[in-house]
Design an enzyme around this catalytic site. Sequence first.
Site, mmCIF file in Angstrom:
data_model
loop_
_atom_site.group_PDB
_atom_site.id
_atom_site.type_symbol
_atom_site.label_atom_id
_atom_site.label_comp_id
_atom_site.label_asym_id
_atom_site.label_seq_id
_atom_site.Cartn_x
_atom_site.Cartn_y
_atom_site.Cartn_z
ATOM 1 N N LYS A 144 -11.497 2.450 11.579
ATOM 2 C CA LYS A 144 -12.370 2.812 10.470
ATOM 3 C C LYS A 144 -13.725 2.096 10.592
ATOM 4 C CE LYS A 144 -9.529 5.802 9.027
ATOM 5 N NZ LYS A 144 -8.239 5.617 8.496
HETATM 6 C C1 LIG Z 1 -6.992 6.383 7.871
HETATM 7 C C2 LIG Z 1 -6.875 7.341 6.743
HETATM 8 C C3 LIG Z 1 -5.976 7.136 5.687
HETATM 9 C C4 LIG Z 1 -4.921 6.080 5.680
HETATM 10 O O1 LIG Z 1 -5.353 4.805 5.928
HETATM 11 P P1 LIG Z 1 -4.373 3.766 6.701
HETATM 12 O O2 LIG Z 1 -5.129 2.494 6.597
HETATM 13 O O3 LIG Z 1 -4.228 4.292 8.098
HETATM 14 O O4 LIG Z 1 -3.086 3.746 5.954
HETATM 15 C C5 LIG Z 1 -6.011 8.010 4.623
HETATM 16 N N1 LIG Z 1 -6.857 9.062 4.593
HETATM 17 C C6 LIG Z 1 -7.717 9.310 5.593
HETATM 18 C C7 LIG Z 1 -8.645 10.477 5.487
HETATM 19 C C8 LIG Z 1 -7.734 8.473 6.712
HETATM 20 O O5 LIG Z 1 -8.571 8.743 7.728
#
Ligand SMILES: *Cc1c(COP(=O)(O)O)cnc(C)c1O
Length: 378
Positions: free
Chosen positions: A189
Amino acid sequence: MTVSARPDARRNASPYLYGPEAEAIARVLEGGQYGHTDITEEFERRIADFLSVPDAVAVASGTAALHTALLAAGIGPGREVIVPSMTFCATVMAILAVGATPRFVDIDPATLCVSDQLVMDALTDKTAAVMPVLFGGRPIDLSAIQEELDERGIVVIEDAAHAFGSRHDTRRVGANEAVLTCFSFGPIKNLTCGQGGMVIPRTPAEADTIRRIRLLGVVQSQGERANTTSYRVDSFGLRYQLSGLNAAIGLVQLDAFQAAEDTRRHLWRTYCDALAPLDGVTLVDLDVDQAVPHLCQVRIPHRDAVFADLRSRDIGVGVHYPPNHTQPAFAAWHRFLPATEQAGQEILSLPFHQHLNRTDIDLVVAALEQALKSVGGL
Ligand SMILES: *Cc1c(COP(=O)(O)O)cnc(C)c1O
């Protein structure tokens, strides 16, 4: 011309470390406290300051953020949650985790996001929440229908997993006090804790609920811990805290976040220029002055063949995402969503992460052009 990818162009996404993360983790390890610690709380305060919001609650992942936000908003069995099918499966899983029913909604093909009208058209008398997904980092403004949603008691919970740092007008995503915002700090992210997530609650009560849930509902003052053999479990909870090890990574990343913003915007503009001369390739546009871009997506003909061709050239392409309403696990909630289904066949995510440079991008775009020619798409 044969194109061979540099290692960085072989990956679709990749975490970016600024340097001091390892030392920060070592300090936590030496301190001997790895669970929910002062560092977790410092990280929460720093994120709240960065976003100019009163409070922020750290949890173990973005999925946990969505799950606890739904719980704090009182969403449960028998209620419907409007969610775009075009999202990561985690958004849908969070809805199932509280026993609610996902109601898949279509997207605006230009932004891959929901719009006011699409949300309004999907409302039913069972609708309890709407979960807009800030796809690729794009802020979503539902303020035109907020009053109507409020009147019907419908909560807006933003999935801002892609959108840490993005702005809406002058405010950062998360600063709209009418909505609960959920961030992910997973490995790839815009900001990473290794794993982690954050909820920006609307009220102190919501913050308190999430703080109880994330520590298994256990309540224990420092004095009690020292003096009694027991502890008190007050309410439902899960092991959802953000460890100090992960928070320490996040603090380093937050200090360096300006570099993430600048690099991501620069890479996105570089792609934009490099892709402009290619016929048959449509960049999924975003307002790069407002958004901190998380993905670089194009729409192309013959996507599956182009994907295979690029993978055979070692270019790290991906698809974000195969629509959820066509996934076996979510078959019970299938609906016909034409814009989502068409996007699902045309979208291709080009390598996008902070290790890339101009050479990588030129190479990726040259390979895309070759791939399109070789599959007959140009
Ligand atoms: C990464 C992601 C999540 C979940 O986050 P995690 O930290 O992997 O649990 C939820 N929604 C979207 C759109 C994502 O890209």
